[in-house]
Design an enzyme around this catalytic site. Sequence first.
Site, PDB file in Angstrom:
ATOM      1  CG  HIS A 253      10.295  -3.040  15.815  1.00  7.98           C
ATOM      2  ND1 HIS A 253      11.105  -3.923  16.575  1.00  7.98           N
ATOM      3  CD2 HIS A 253      10.750  -3.051  14.716  1.00  7.98           C
ATOM      4  CE1 HIS A 253      11.784  -4.433  15.659  1.00  7.98           C
ATOM      5  NE2 HIS A 253      12.012  -3.675  14.750  1.00  7.98           N
TER       6      HIS A 253
ATOM      7  N   GLY B  23      -2.092  -4.220  17.525  1.00  7.04           N
ATOM      8  CA  GLY B  23      -1.537  -3.586  16.125  1.00  7.04           C
ATOM      9  C   GLY B  23      -1.020  -2.373  16.579  1.00  7.04           C
TER      10      GLY B  23
ATOM     11  CB  SER C  29       1.076  -1.868  23.005  1.00  2.00           C
ATOM     12  OG  SER C  29       1.702  -2.474  22.099  1.00  2.00           O
TER      13      SER C  29
ATOM     14  CG  HIS D 237      15.741  -2.609   5.805  1.00  2.00           C
ATOM     15  ND1 HIS D 237      15.901  -4.116   5.848  1.00  2.00           N
ATOM     16  CD2 HIS D 237      15.011  -2.421   6.881  1.00  2.00           C
ATOM     17  CE1 HIS D 237      15.443  -4.497   7.022  1.00  2.00           C
ATOM     18  NE2 HIS D 237      14.657  -3.670   7.517  1.00  2.00           N
ATOM     19  CB  THR D 238      15.902   2.527   1.059  1.00  2.84           C
ATOM     20  OG1 THR D 238      17.004   3.513   0.311  1.00  2.84           O
ATOM     21  CG2 THR D 238      14.886   3.649   1.553  1.00  2.84           C
TER      22      THR D 238
ATOM     23  CB  THR E  47      22.361   6.405  -0.877  1.00  2.95           C
ATOM     24  OG1 THR E  47      21.374   5.216  -1.169  1.00  2.95           O
ATOM     25  CG2 THR E  47      23.434   6.560  -1.758  1.00  2.95           C
TER      26      THR E  47
END
Length: 361
Positions: free
Chosen positions: A74, A88, A92, A197-198, A217
């Site tokens: 993010h 980047g 921030s 996302h694992t 898991t």
Amino acid sequence: MAIKSVLASLISVVALFQASQAGLIKRVACPNSKHTATNAACCSWFNVLDDLQVNVLFSECGEASHSALRIVFHDAIGFSKTSNMGGGADGSIILFGDTELEFAANNGIDEIAGDLQTVADAHGKTYGDIIQFAGAVGVANCAGAPRLQFLAGRPNATAPAPDGTVPDPFQPVTTILARMADAGFSPAELVALLASHTMAAADKVDTTVPGTPFDSTADQFDTQVFIETQLRGISGFPGTGPHQGEVESPLAGEMRLQSDHNLARDPATACTWQSFANNHALMNSQFAAAMKKLTVLGQNTRHLIDCSEVIPVPKLTTVTPHFPAGKTNADIEQACATAAFPHLPTLPGPAVSIAPVPPGT
């Protein structure tokens, strides 16, 4: 024969030279620490590591480590090549938190942002560095993860990132891919980044069930998310979930993001998605490469110092790719047009509800 002898001699000389050079690399003792480092400038990061693991991440693949990886994306994705806006990976999202943490896409990041700000201030580190360091350490807390690179020396951010740079899970695939392309990432690199996302769980998509994992898991960095998102939805078709950005998962206790569901089935990304399903090494190598690129967006790497040696070495995972209990290849919604989904074993026993990720210690 004479030529072979000459070549053998040259190889021996090169090997001896490399060995002598290796012997010249001296590790320095870090002040007030049990650690040593090849670069004395990295010594202070061992103290940051200890602080983070004890007081923020708890040395576990839990909610805080998940959040530490989430804030990496993010913060860094606030970058646009076409509009020349956003710094980047510059911290921030912490330094200008009053602005960025109000963005809808950053809902739920305020807690980890506050924790990392406290650690950074205590050790005199910039917010850009502490975010990338904590993300790499958080990943290392998960068995099966790759050991990520960490470069130190990012200057403080000078302005907030613009709103709208973080893709939302309810957006169409074309919109998500366009946003990522504007930040310099291909569709394949986006899928690689979504290996995150694992080890992820949702707190804000449905606030009545916080800590809902994206695969079965969540305490392991394995390939299950790329398998389970490919299962057909309830009643054999993907239904619309009860909350924005969610699609009904056929596995009780699991949440499937709409964006993950769609990317697993879109012609631009489906085959890359499927390629990770039973290839842990490929997933890890591609994730590490994409993260290496993400963590230095907007930065001049010539001014950064490689302190990757401070990042812990992750444990190996004990999970092998499999279908959850009660599921087989017959439950797969085939999407890749050029290769069939791999045949995998099914976990024995009755289907069970996947437990939520508990809050940190």
